[in-house]
Design a protein around this motif. Structure first.
Motif, mmCIF file in Angstrom:
data_model
loop_
_atom_site.group_PDB
_atom_site.id
_atom_site.type_symbol
_atom_site.label_atom_id
_atom_site.label_comp_id
_atom_site.label_asym_id
_atom_site.label_seq_id
_atom_site.Cartn_x
_atom_site.Cartn_y
_atom_site.Cartn_z
ATOM 1 N N ILE A 182 0.899 -1.061 -0.038
ATOM 2 C CA ILE A 182 0.185 0.108 0.102
ATOM 3 C C ILE A 182 0.850 1.207 0.111
ATOM 4 C CG2 ILE A 182 -1.836 1.239 1.351
ATOM 5 C CD1 ILE A 182 -2.510 -1.391 2.325
ATOM 6 N N ILE A 183 0.515 2.150 -0.950
ATOM 7 C CA ILE A 183 1.177 3.538 -0.929
ATOM 8 C C ILE A 183 0.211 4.467 -0.491
ATOM 9 C CG2 ILE A 183 2.131 5.198 -2.229
ATOM 10 C CD1 ILE A 183 3.066 3.137 -4.192
ATOM 11 N N ALA A 184 0.458 5.178 0.640
ATOM 12 C CA ALA A 184 -0.207 5.970 1.330
ATOM 13 C C ALA A 184 0.393 7.347 1.262
ATOM 14 C CB ALA A 184 -0.633 5.513 2.619
ATOM 15 N N GLY A 185 -0.220 8.379 0.440
ATOM 16 C CA GLY A 185 -0.081 9.793 0.428
ATOM 17 C C GLY A 185 -0.873 10.769 1.341
ATOM 18 N N PRO A 227 3.339 -3.990 3.625
ATOM 19 C CA PRO A 227 4.309 -3.026 3.755
ATOM 20 C C PRO A 227 3.501 -1.637 3.176
ATOM 21 C CG PRO A 227 5.179 -4.859 2.190
ATOM 22 C CD PRO A 227 3.617 -5.349 2.734
ATOM 23 N N VAL A 228 3.478 -0.573 3.978
ATOM 24 C CA VAL A 228 3.118 0.448 3.677
ATOM 25 C C VAL A 228 4.260 1.582 3.458
ATOM 26 C CG1 VAL A 228 1.581 2.468 4.585
ATOM 27 C CG2 VAL A 228 1.069 0.193 5.305
ATOM 28 N N ILE A 229 4.000 2.216 2.248
ATOM 29 C CA ILE A 229 4.970 3.292 1.863
ATOM 30 C C ILE A 229 4.366 4.569 2.019
ATOM 31 C CG2 ILE A 229 6.493 3.936 0.000
ATOM 32 C CD1 ILE A 229 6.160 1.191 -1.239
ATOM 33 N N THR A 234 9.191 5.658 4.650
ATOM 34 C CA THR A 234 8.785 6.864 4.230
ATOM 35 C C THR A 234 9.770 7.477 2.910
ATOM 36 O OG1 THR A 234 8.413 7.157 6.277
ATOM 37 C CG2 THR A 234 8.272 9.327 5.181
ATOM 38 N N MET A 235 9.081 8.027 2.067
ATOM 39 C CA MET A 235 9.669 8.634 0.722
ATOM 40 C C MET A 235 9.886 10.214 1.139
ATOM 41 S SD MET A 235 9.939 6.176 -1.197
ATOM 42 C CE MET A 235 10.259 4.789 0.064
ATOM 43 N N ALA A 236 10.471 10.778 -0.122
ATOM 44 C CA ALA A 236 10.748 12.180 0.048
ATOM 45 C C ALA A 236 9.382 12.970 -0.226
ATOM 46 C CB ALA A 236 11.623 12.720 -1.067
ATOM 47 N N ILE A 237 9.422 14.346 0.330
ATOM 48 C CA ILE A 237 8.266 15.122 0.162
ATOM 49 C C ILE A 237 7.876 15.179 -1.523
ATOM 50 C CG2 ILE A 237 7.232 17.504 0.475
ATOM 51 C CD1 ILE A 237 9.286 17.593 3.124
ATOM 52 N N GLY A 238 6.549 15.056 -1.890
ATOM 53 C CA GLY A 238 6.238 15.670 -3.115
ATOM 54 C C GLY A 238 6.257 14.517 -4.371
ATOM 55 N N LEU A 293 8.414 3.012 -7.539
ATOM 56 C CA LEU A 293 9.499 1.993 -7.676
ATOM 57 C C LEU A 293 9.611 1.316 -6.621
ATOM 58 C CD1 LEU A 293 11.876 4.827 -9.403
ATOM 59 C CD2 LEU A 293 11.170 2.436 -10.384
ATOM 60 N N MET A 294 9.425 1.732 -5.193
ATOM 61 C CA MET A 294 9.742 0.932 -4.220
ATOM 62 C C MET A 294 8.854 -0.459 -4.236
ATOM 63 S SD MET A 294 11.383 0.346 -1.138
ATOM 64 C CE MET A 294 12.114 1.809 -0.822
ATOM 65 N N ALA A 295 7.403 0.203 -4.532
ATOM 66 C CA ALA A 295 6.160 -0.984 -4.458
ATOM 67 C C ALA A 295 6.796 -2.087 -5.641
ATOM 68 C CB ALA A 295 4.953 -0.403 -4.726
ATOM 69 N N ALA A 296 7.203 -1.682 -6.778
ATOM 70 C CA ALA A 296 7.558 -2.581 -7.662
ATOM 71 C C ALA A 296 8.691 -3.439 -7.275
ATOM 72 C CB ALA A 296 7.854 -1.886 -8.915
#
Length: 162
Positions: free
Chosen positions: A62-65, A83-85, A114-118, A127-130
Motif C-alpha cells: 500500500i502506498i499512502a500519501g 508493507p506501507v509506503i 517513508t519517501m521524500a516530500i512531493g 518504484l519501491m512497491a515494484a
C-alpha cells in the motif's frame, strides 16, 4: 488483465496531483493498482475497512500519501500487515515538512517506509512497491531492471551546452 497488487491511497482529491506520479510509475512497469481516497480523519470507517480487507483482496503493498497532519500512512500500517509506503504531500503551510515528520516518526511496531516530500517521493514509492513485488515476480524484476538501465543510459557522460 493485470492483477491489482498495489493500493494507492490518499487523504483527499487534492493529493492526486502528487500521488498520480506513483500510478504513472506503476503503469510504466506494468503493475496493477487501485487508487482510492481514504481520509484518516474524514472517512475513518473507510480507512478501517480498506486496511482490514487489503490482504483478502489480493493487495501486497500500500502506498499512502497524505499532507498536513498526515495520519493516513501510520493508521493504515496499524490496520494491515502489508508493507506501507508513506508519501508526504507538499503543503502550503509548512512545505510538507509537517507531513514528513508525521509519517516518518512511527512508534515501534508500526513501520512505514517513508519517501521524500512531493512528486519525486510518489514516483519513488511506485518504484519501491515494484521492487517489493519483483522479489516474487521475475518478469517484473526484468522490467524494473530494464527501466533502471534506460534511466542510466539517458544520463550523458559530459555536460551539454544548451
Amino acid at each position: 488483465m493485470q492483477e491489482t497488487h498495489v493500493g494507492i491511497i490518499m487523504g483527499s482529491q487534492s493529493d492526486w496531483s502528487t500521488m498520480k506520479e506513483a500510478a504513472l510509475m506503476l503503469d510504466d512497469l506494468g503493475v496493477g493498482y487501485e487508487a482510492r481516497i481514504v481520509s484518516a480523519h474524514r472517512t475513518p470507517d473507510r480507512l478501517w475497512d480498506y486496511g482490514k480487507s487489503a490482504v483478502s483482496r489480493g493487495l501486497k503493498v500500500i502506498i499512502a500519501g497524505a499532507g498536513g497532519a498526515a495520519h493516513l500512512p501510520g493508521m493504515m500500517a496499524s490496520k494491515t500487515r502489508l508493507p506501507v509506503i508513506g508519501v508526504p504531500v507538499q503543503t502550503s503551510a509548512l512545505s510538507g515538512v509537517d507531513s514528513l515528520y508525521s509519517i516518518v516518526q512511527m512508534p515501534r511496531g508500526f513501520p512505514v517506509a517513508t519517501m521524500a516530500i512531493g512528486s519525486a517521493g510518489a514516483a519513488n514509492a511506485g518504484l519501491m512497491a515494484a521492487g517489493i513485488l519483483a522479489l516474487q515476480d521475475p518478469a517484473l524484476a526484468q522490467r524494473l531492471d530494464a527501466w533502471r538501465a534506460a534511466l542510466s543510459a539517458s544520463i550523458p557522460e559530459e555536460p551539454q551546452d544548451d
